[in-house]
Every structure is written in C-alpha cells, then in structure tokens.
Design a protein around this motif. Sequence first.
Motif, PDB file in Angstrom:
ATOM      1  N   SER A  57      12.914 -13.146  -7.557  1.00 27.55           N
ATOM      2  CA  SER A  57      11.978 -12.336  -6.784  1.00 27.55           C
ATOM      3  C   SER A  57      11.117 -11.522  -7.745  1.00 27.55           C
ATOM      4  N   ILE A  58       9.804 -11.548  -7.535  1.00 31.14           N
ATOM      5  CA  ILE A  58       8.878 -10.792  -8.378  1.00 31.14           C
ATOM      6  C   ILE A  58       8.102  -9.839  -7.480  1.00 31.14           C
ATOM      7  N   GLN A  59       7.993  -8.569  -7.931  1.00 29.37           N
ATOM      8  CA  GLN A  59       7.294  -7.555  -7.154  1.00 29.37           C
ATOM      9  C   GLN A  59       6.368  -6.781  -8.082  1.00 29.37           C
ATOM     10  N   ALA A  60       5.119  -6.568  -7.657  1.00 26.58           N
ATOM     11  CA  ALA A  60       4.166  -5.754  -8.415  1.00 26.58           C
ATOM     12  C   ALA A  60       4.492  -4.285  -8.192  1.00 26.58           C
ATOM     13  N   LEU A  61       4.446  -3.513  -9.266  1.00 28.90           N
ATOM     14  CA  LEU A  61       4.732  -2.080  -9.188  1.00 28.90           C
ATOM     15  C   LEU A  61       3.435  -1.285  -9.286  1.00 28.90           C
ATOM     16  N   PRO A  62       3.395  -0.063  -8.730  1.00 29.11           N
ATOM     17  CA  PRO A  62       2.166   0.737  -8.740  1.00 29.11           C
ATOM     18  C   PRO A  62       1.638   1.047 -10.143  1.00 29.11           C
ATOM     19  N   ASP A  63       2.515   1.101 -11.149  1.00 30.65           N
ATOM     20  CA  ASP A  63       2.063   1.437 -12.506  1.00 30.65           C
ATOM     21  C   ASP A  63       1.501   0.227 -13.258  1.00 30.65           C
ATOM     22  N   GLY A  64       1.407  -0.914 -12.578  1.00 30.43           N
ATOM     23  CA  GLY A  64       0.849  -2.110 -13.205  1.00 30.43           C
ATOM     24  C   GLY A  64       1.894  -3.041 -13.777  1.00 30.43           C
ATOM     25  N   ASP A  65       3.143  -2.604 -13.829  1.00 32.60           N
ATOM     26  CA  ASP A  65       4.217  -3.466 -14.309  1.00 32.60           C
ATOM     27  C   ASP A  65       4.667  -4.386 -13.176  1.00 32.60           C
ATOM     28  N   ALA A  66       5.572  -5.270 -13.491  1.00 33.39           N
ATOM     29  CA  ALA A  66       6.160  -6.150 -12.484  1.00 33.39           C
ATOM     30  C   ALA A  66       7.667  -6.006 -12.549  1.00 33.39           C
TER      31      ALA A  66
END
Length: 113
Positions: free
Chosen positions: A8-17
């Motif tokens: 599972s891959i999720q984008a994070l608000p700080d630009g990381d994943a």
Amino acid sequence: MTDPGFPSIQALPDGDAEVSLVVRLTWEDVAALGQDAARLAARVKRPVTLDEAASHRLRTRPPAPQPKTVPQERAQPAVAGTTVSTLPARSPQEQARQAIEKINGTANGHETA
C-alpha cells in the motif's frame, strides 16, 4: 494499488510517501534496529518507534553503488561445487533472548544449552 501482491502506498502532506509492508527480520536485525531507535531517541529527545528508526535509517544511508555491467561475452560462469557449512538451528526463544541481551548490552558471550 490494492492488489495483495503490491504494498500500500499513500501520499503524505509533506510530499513524502508512505509504503506499508511486512518485513521478515532475524532477531539480530531486530536488535540492531532497536539500537538505532535508542540512538535516534537520544538525539531527538523523545521516544521513537521501530518504524521511525527504520525510516530514518533508509533516508540517511548513502545510496547503493550502481552495479557495473559486464558484457555478456566476458561474463564468467558461476563456480559450482562450493559448499556452505550449516550452523546449528536456534530456537525462537533463544534468538529472542540473545536479541534482548544484545539490546540491553547484557550479552555474556556464551550460549546456554
């Protein structure tokens, strides 16, 4: 990307994943990760999870060197007949005990039977 064969891959608000995956480790690797977590916690002056320590280690390690490619006609075949001696298997309890001793720094250098 909800296929069970892919993490599972999720984008994070700080630009990381964020990638969720399960990793099978030896007890020695768990002990080393625990030591990394303790060092990181001392540096940032707060508790740190093993997930956080693993993420930090992956972010701060130097990039792996690029493998050199060997032209196919010059490649050497693998050497056959190499033997590897096997080590006696340790029980999960023994592995856990040794990992805990390594983390606590109380390993006495000998195994009990």
